[in-house]
Scaffold this motif. Structure first.
Motif, short mmCIF file in Angstrom:
data_model
loop_
_atom_site.label_atom_id
_atom_site.label_comp_id
_atom_site.label_asym_id
_atom_site.label_seq_id
_atom_site.Cartn_x
_atom_site.Cartn_y
_atom_site.Cartn_z
N ASP A 154 15.91 7.72 1.71
CA ASP A 154 14.77 8.64 1.66
C ASP A 154 13.71 8.16 2.65
O ASP A 154 13.42 6.98 2.73
CB ASP A 154 14.18 8.63 0.25
N VAL A 155 13.17 9.12 3.42
CA VAL A 155 12.07 8.79 4.32
C VAL A 155 10.85 9.62 3.93
O VAL A 155 10.88 10.85 4.01
CB VAL A 155 12.42 9.08 5.79
N ALA A 156 9.81 8.94 3.46
CA ALA A 156 8.52 9.56 3.13
C ALA A 156 7.58 8.41 2.82
O ALA A 156 8.02 7.31 2.51
CB ALA A 156 8.64 10.48 1.92
N LEU A 157 6.29 8.66 2.92
CA LEU A 157 5.34 7.55 2.76
C LEU A 157 4.94 7.28 1.31
O LEU A 157 4.40 6.23 1.01
CB LEU A 157 4.08 7.80 3.59
N ASP A 158 5.23 8.23 0.41
CA ASP A 158 4.70 8.07 -0.96
C ASP A 158 5.21 6.81 -1.65
O ASP A 158 4.57 6.29 -2.55
CB ASP A 158 4.98 9.31 -1.82
N GLU A 159 6.37 6.32 -1.22
CA GLU A 159 6.92 5.13 -1.85
C GLU A 159 6.27 3.85 -1.30
O GLU A 159 6.58 2.74 -1.76
CB GLU A 159 8.44 5.11 -1.65
N TYR A 160 5.41 3.99 -0.31
CA TYR A 160 4.81 2.81 0.35
C TYR A 160 3.29 2.88 0.45
O TYR A 160 2.64 1.90 0.79
CB TYR A 160 5.37 2.67 1.77
N SER A 161 2.72 4.07 0.24
CA SER A 161 1.28 4.20 0.50
C SER A 161 0.48 4.04 -0.78
O SER A 161 0.99 4.19 -1.89
CB SER A 161 0.98 5.55 1.15
N SER A 162 -0.81 3.74 -0.61
CA SER A 162 -1.65 3.46 -1.78
C SER A 162 -2.15 4.73 -2.44
O SER A 162 -2.74 4.67 -3.51
CB SER A 162 -2.82 2.57 -1.36
N ASP A 163 -1.90 5.90 -1.84
CA ASP A 163 -2.44 7.12 -2.44
C ASP A 163 -1.38 8.10 -2.94
O ASP A 163 -1.70 9.17 -3.41
CB ASP A 163 -3.36 7.83 -1.45
N GLY A 164 -0.11 7.72 -2.83
CA GLY A 164 0.94 8.54 -3.43
C GLY A 164 1.27 9.83 -2.69
O GLY A 164 2.08 10.63 -3.14
N GLN A 165 0.63 10.03 -1.52
CA GLN A 165 0.97 11.21 -0.71
C GLN A 165 2.15 10.87 0.20
O GLN A 165 2.34 9.70 0.56
CB GLN A 165 -0.23 11.65 0.13
N ASP A 166 2.91 11.89 0.62
CA ASP A 166 4.07 11.64 1.49
C ASP A 166 3.66 11.41 2.94
O ASP A 166 4.47 10.99 3.76
CB ASP A 166 5.03 12.84 1.45
N GLY A 167 2.40 11.71 3.26
CA GLY A 167 1.95 11.57 4.63
C GLY A 167 0.69 10.71 4.71
O GLY A 167 0.13 10.30 3.68
N VAL A 175 -3.20 10.12 5.31
CA VAL A 175 -4.32 10.95 4.87
C VAL A 175 -5.59 10.53 5.60
O VAL A 175 -5.88 9.33 5.71
CB VAL A 175 -4.57 10.77 3.35
N ARG A 176 -6.31 11.52 6.16
CA ARG A 176 -7.64 11.22 6.72
C ARG A 176 -8.61 12.26 6.19
O ARG A 176 -8.37 13.46 6.36
CB ARG A 176 -7.61 11.24 8.24
N ASP A 177 -9.67 11.81 5.53
CA ASP A 177 -10.66 12.71 4.92
C ASP A 177 -9.99 13.80 4.10
O ASP A 177 -10.34 14.99 4.21
CB ASP A 177 -11.54 13.36 6.01
N GLY A 178 -8.99 13.41 3.33
CA GLY A 178 -8.35 14.38 2.44
C GLY A 178 -7.31 15.26 3.10
O GLY A 178 -6.64 16.05 2.43
N GLU A 179 -7.16 15.11 4.43
CA GLU A 179 -6.18 15.95 5.12
C GLU A 179 -4.88 15.16 5.33
O GLU A 179 -4.92 13.99 5.69
CB GLU A 179 -6.74 16.37 6.48
N ILE A 180 -3.73 15.80 5.10
CA ILE A 180 -2.45 15.14 5.36
C ILE A 180 -2.12 15.37 6.83
O ILE A 180 -1.96 16.51 7.28
CB ILE A 180 -1.32 15.74 4.49
N LEU A 181 -2.06 14.28 7.58
CA LEU A 181 -1.89 14.38 9.04
C LEU A 181 -0.41 14.55 9.39
O LEU A 181 0.42 13.76 8.96
CB LEU A 181 -2.43 13.11 9.70
N ASN A 182 -0.10 15.54 10.18
CA ASN A 182 1.31 15.83 10.48
C ASN A 182 1.92 14.88 11.52
O ASN A 182 2.84 14.13 11.23
CB ASN A 182 1.46 17.28 10.96
N ASP A 183 1.35 14.90 12.74
CA ASP A 183 2.03 14.21 13.84
C ASP A 183 1.95 12.69 13.69
O ASP A 183 2.89 11.97 14.07
CB ASP A 183 1.43 14.66 15.18
N GLU A 184 0.85 12.23 13.10
CA GLU A 184 0.71 10.79 12.83
C GLU A 184 1.75 10.37 11.79
O GLU A 184 2.36 9.29 11.90
CB GLU A 184 -0.70 10.47 12.31
#
Ligand code: PBG
Length: 337
Positions: A130-143, A145-154
């Motif tokens: 599985d490739v997604a950030l939610d398993e590694y990030s501190s906020d549980g989002q798959d991407g 996050v900057r100012d509440g926005e999920i950044l696509n290309d980053e």
């Protein structure tokens, strides 16, 4: 006295009776349209740090997180039962979770270590990472996050790095589950550039923003961190035309196979995808579906074993080539007998 019951005049049927072929077991077997086999089942597994460690997941009774040594044993059991591939998810230790999710591309992370351990010990089984950030990030989002926005290309940049460390560790199939635009094409390009042209991509193409992932988020430890929802990237459950656009895009970008997720509430999407495209299609019977069957079974509301079989068969009928299911080992053993 049943013989005295009057009969309705059925001559309008002109002799056509659909019950005729259902009268005996041999006849039902003859007209059966689909099969459910061990090779249809892909087993999702959760890995944790430690030795000989197994921990329960409260909301998924019967499923446990396993340390790497026990994962290797599970892989052997799966191989022996005829399961073709495992889908692996890490429960990253808390102190390694950060805003940038950088642990996702640490070549020595838990995921990479379990991939290479299984690849060494059980080379006959396929490994889906599985490739997604939610398993590694501190906020549980798959991407990211900057100012509440999920950044696509980053996020895609981080996904590519994550896919590469997984491929180097022995992943046979990269499965991006983050729903960022363009991640399949970016990962394909990067894999090919590094000589991993044989590594497949199974894209979570039609992944809906769903309440049925709740228990999974407990299993990987992201649930309590998650604020808000995932609706700016995962799909609206009101839509299915959009699912076909997502799938088409992923095929154009180089996906070898695609996935629809969750499973049972989205059989219509599986069927539409099967009718429209000629790529292998997988269904994910997700954690909440598992929990519903287990808890309703335990409460005596339904026959648990019958529900498992019927739900898995429904995926085959809808057109799925295979099913990711927490029941994989149990059912592969039963079906193999
Ligand atoms: C993470 C991911 C999720 C699942 C698979 N990969 C959860 C989510 O998107 O929140 C869910 C699987 C399940 O519920 O069994 N990107």
């Amino acid at each position: 006295m049943s013989q005295d019951w009057p009969k309705h005049d059925m001559s309008f049927l002109g002799g056509r009776r659909l019950r005729r072929t259902r009268q005996s077991a041999w006849s039902r077997a003859m007209v059966r349209e689909t099969e459910l086999l061990p090779r249809d089942l892909i087993w999702p597994l959760f890995v944790i740090e430690g030795q000989n460690e197994r921990t329960a997941i409260k909301t998924m009774p019967g499923v446990e997180r396993l340390s790497i040594d026990l994962m290797v044993q599970a892989a052997k059991d799966a191989r022996d039962a005829g399961i073709p591939a495992l889908a692996i998810f890490p429960n990253t230790p808390d102190h390694l979770r950060a805003e940038n999710g950088a642990e996702a591309y640490n070549p020595d992370n838990l995921m990479c270590r379990v991939l290479s351990a299984i690849k060494d010990a059980v080379p006959e089984i396929g490994l889906i990472a599985d490739v997604a950030l939610d398993e590694y990030s501190s906020d549980g989002q798959d991407g990211l996050v900057r100012d509440g926005e999920i950044l696509n290309d980053e996020t895609v940049h981080a996904m590519v790095r994550s896919a590469l460390v997984q491929a180097r560790a022995g992943a046979d199939i990269i499965a991006p589950s983050d729903m960022m635009d363009g991640r399949v094409g970016a990962i394909r390009e990067a894999l090919d550039d590094e000589g991993f042209d044989h590594v497949q991509i199974m894209s979570y193409s039609a992944k809906y923003a769903s309440c049925f992932y709740g228990p999974f988020r407990e299993a990987v430890g992201s649930g309590s961190r998650l604020r808000g929802d995932k609706r700016t990237y995962q799909m609206d459950y009101a839509n299915s035309d959009e699912a076909l656009r997502e799938i088409e895009q992923d095929i154009l970008e180089g996906a070898d196979s695609i996935m629809v997720k969750p499973g049972l509430p989205y059989l219509d999407v599986i069927r539409r995808a099967k009718d429209e495209f000629n790529v292998p299609i997988y269904a994910y019977q997700v954690s909440g579906e598992y929990a519903m069957i287990e808890l309703a079974g335990a409460a005596g509301a339904i026959n648990r074993d019958a529900a498992v079989l019927e739900s898995l068969w429904a995926f085959k009928r809808a057109g799925a080539n295979g099913i990711l299911t927490y029941y994989a080992l149990e059912m592969a053993r039963k079906l193999g007998r």
